[in-house]
Design an enzyme around this catalytic site. Structure first.
Site, short mmCIF file in Angstrom:
data_model
loop_
_atom_site.label_atom_id
_atom_site.label_comp_id
_atom_site.label_asym_id
_atom_site.label_seq_id
_atom_site.Cartn_x
_atom_site.Cartn_y
_atom_site.Cartn_z
CB CYS A 1 11.74 -3.83 -5.50
SG CYS A 1 10.78 -5.31 -5.13
N GLY B 1 0.75 -1.24 0.00
CA GLY B 1 0.00 0.00 0.00
C GLY B 1 0.78 1.28 0.00
N GLY B 2 2.11 1.22 -0.04
CA GLY B 2 2.92 2.43 0.01
C GLY B 2 2.64 3.39 -1.12
CE LYS B 3 5.91 1.52 -6.31
NZ LYS B 3 6.39 0.63 -5.23
CG ASP C 1 -2.55 -7.70 -3.77
OD1 ASP C 1 -1.54 -6.99 -3.93
OD2 ASP C 1 -2.49 -8.92 -3.53
NE ARG D 1 0.00 -9.68 -2.10
CZ ARG D 1 0.13 -10.81 -2.79
NH1 ARG D 1 0.78 -11.84 -2.23
NH2 ARG D 1 -0.37 -10.96 -3.99
CG ASP E 1 5.44 -2.18 -7.36
OD1 ASP E 1 6.53 -2.19 -7.93
OD2 ASP E 1 5.30 -2.42 -6.14
#
Length: 522
Positions: free
Chosen positions: A445, A319-321, A338, A343, A390
């Site tokens: 990443c 959930g950061g973005k 998701d 998650r 992502d």
């Protein structure tokens, strides 16, 4: 008393007489062992735990845990060293060291107080620093469209042919703005370990490996014969050997990004790896800021959000973005998808912690929708202005430091091998969900070139053949220069054919984060 041993005299202490001989006489020597519980043992234990948390590279793992992490590191050593050359040594050290984070201020808590607290810690306001650097660089250059071309060089070849001097324009009376990053990047790019002939041997033309006229070359990344009897040890060389010749893709210069004025993000200065103060609950009941790897900020900034944008986060957890996009206060709605129910539950819990229960403060949660679907099965064609794509990947830093959900575990071998294929399918689906004129940012990443610009090339090639729709990759070289103070960002001159790569560096240990902005033209 020679050889005599005293018994333990209390619960915590024991002493033992050891003998030594000096000039014919025996001198007793007492040796004490004391329980840590007697002298503030809990403080000692906490300090050791903090040391291990801050320096994971010093912690020795055992058994199966060490085996999985070593297998991951061995894999990365073999293939990243071959691709990045001696620059991999610096990246490797950074991956095994404490990562660096940034703090995203929660506008739905007590933002003024939080900002003052972070400033008092000596943190840098990334948005303000970006604005200052933009003013120093002057107005952006005009947009230029580059004709499609074939790119076949490795990172070492590109560096060999690149100018040695810094890309950054010389600015009078500027202190500590570009100097540090340019110096470190120059050190990383100083050694060339692969010549053109050797690098060319690692690649073969994808056209030679396509079966039939419509077959997807992605399916040929891993030959079946290499898998038989080798399920526990499959080299990534099979990906690299089929990754080299790029198909024509339109590239457009995108000279300037707008950092949202309501998005307040802070980082510690270069070479400072202090932890942020403990996140606390404000009077509103919401948490005051969200911490994440600083590299994760750039894919959202690369979206260049505008007021009223409809945004889709295809693989939203953790959930950061999504939080960054909400804190910009620009999107009119955000769809968080998701495939994992676990998650997704954690994501909804985090959203509640930062924006409140029910409709949230200012009814912000009324504009947030949660979906649980495979990314390829959302089927919202031509709906979204901006998309965050992502995708699951090697997660390099996680793979070499943790055994949890590690893609290099034996049971994950098959999942690891089909990652490029999955990533390509997710990216193609996301491109179809864009409106004409909309933008998608593909991100990972990992440092793997196959999963980064290799997947971008493959997906755009396939979608052009299958749909006839026109897309273009944005060249963010100029746009990212004002953000060079954050760390080391690779681009085309450093061998990243499409997009950009935040490279882990011991001084600014963000990333790895790859991101590529793609726009739909028709």
């Amino acid at each position: 008393m020679r050889g005599c041993q005293l018994s333990a005299f209390n619960k915590y202490q024991s002493c033992q007489i050891l003998s030594s001989t000096t000039q014919g006489c025996t001198i007793p020597r007492l040796s004490f062992s004391t329980s840590t519980a007697l002298f503030g043992g809990q403080k000692v234990k906490r300090r050791k735990q903090e040391m291990r948390a801050d320096n994971p590279q010093l912690v020795k793992s055992k058994g199966k845990e060490r085996s999985i992490k070593n297998q991951a590191l061995d894999n990365l050593d073999k293939h990243y060293n071959e691709y990045y050359g001696k620059k991999w040594n610096s990246m490797r050290l950074a991956l095994l060291s404490k990562s660096k984070h940034c703090a995203v201020v929660n506008n739905y808590a007590d933002p003024e107080e939080t900002i003052e607290k972070l400033k008092s810690e000596g943190c840098i306001d990334i948005g303000l620093k970006y604005a200052e650097n933009c003013a120093k660089f002057g107005p952006p250059e005009e947009t230029i469209t580059t004709e499609p071309n074939h790119a076949t060089m490795s990172v070492n070849e590109n560096i060999e042919n690149a100018p040695v001097e810094s890309e950054t324009k010389e600015i009078p009376n500027v202190q500590h703005v570009e100097k540090d990053d340019d110096e470190i990047e120059a050190e990383l790019l100083e050694n060339i370990s692969l010549n053109v002939e050797d690098a060319a041997k690692r690649y073969i033309d994808p056209e030679e490996r396509i079966i039939g006229e419509t077959s997807n070359a992605m399916y040929d990344y891993v030959p079946t014969t290499d898998l038989k009897g080798m399920e526990d040890f499959v080299e990534e060389k099979d990906y690299y050997n089929n990754f080299g010749a790029f198909d024509p893709i339109k590239v457009e210069n995108y000279p300037r990004l707008n950092f949202p004025k309501h998005l307040r993000v802070f980082m510690h200065p270069r070479s400072v790896h202090d932890n942020f103060p403990k996140v606390r609950q404000c009077m509103s009941g919401n948490l005051d800021y969200y911490t994440l790897d600083g590299g994760s900020l750039l894919p959202v900034v690369a979206l260049d959000l505008k007021p009223g944008d409809g945004v889709l986060d295809m693989c939203a957890a953790p959930g950061g973005k999504t939080i960054i996009a909400i804190q910009s206060m620009l999107p009119s709605r955000i769809v968080c998808n998701d495939v994992s129910i676990g998650r997704l539950r954690r994501l909804t819990s985090i959203i509640e912690q930062y924006f409140g229960s029910g409709s949230g403060i200012g009814n912000v949660k009324d504009n947030i929708t949660f979906l649980r679907r495979e990314a390829e099965e959302i089927h919202d064609y031509g709906v979204y202005d901006k998309i965050i794509c992502d995708v699951p990947c090697f997660s390099d830093r996680h793979s070499v430091t943790s055994v949890e959900a590690n893609v290099f575990a034996s049971k994950m071998t098959r999942n690891r091998l089909i990652l490029p294929q999955q990533q390509s399918q997710i990216l193609k689906a996301g491109l179809l969900y864009l409106k004409v004129g909309g933008a998608l940012v593909y991100s990972t990443c990992t440092l793997s070139p196959v999963q980064n610009h290799g997947v971008v090339n493959m997906a755009l090639k396939d979608i052009a053949q299958e749909t006839g729709q026109e897309y273009a990759v944005c060249d963010l070289t100029e746009a990212l220069k004002p953000l060079n103070f954050m760390g080391t960002i690779y681009g085309k001159k450093q061998g990243v054919t499409y997009g950009n790569l935040v490279v882990p560096n011991i001084c600014s240990n963000f990333g790895p984060t790859y991101f590529c902005r793609i726009i739909r033209k028709s």
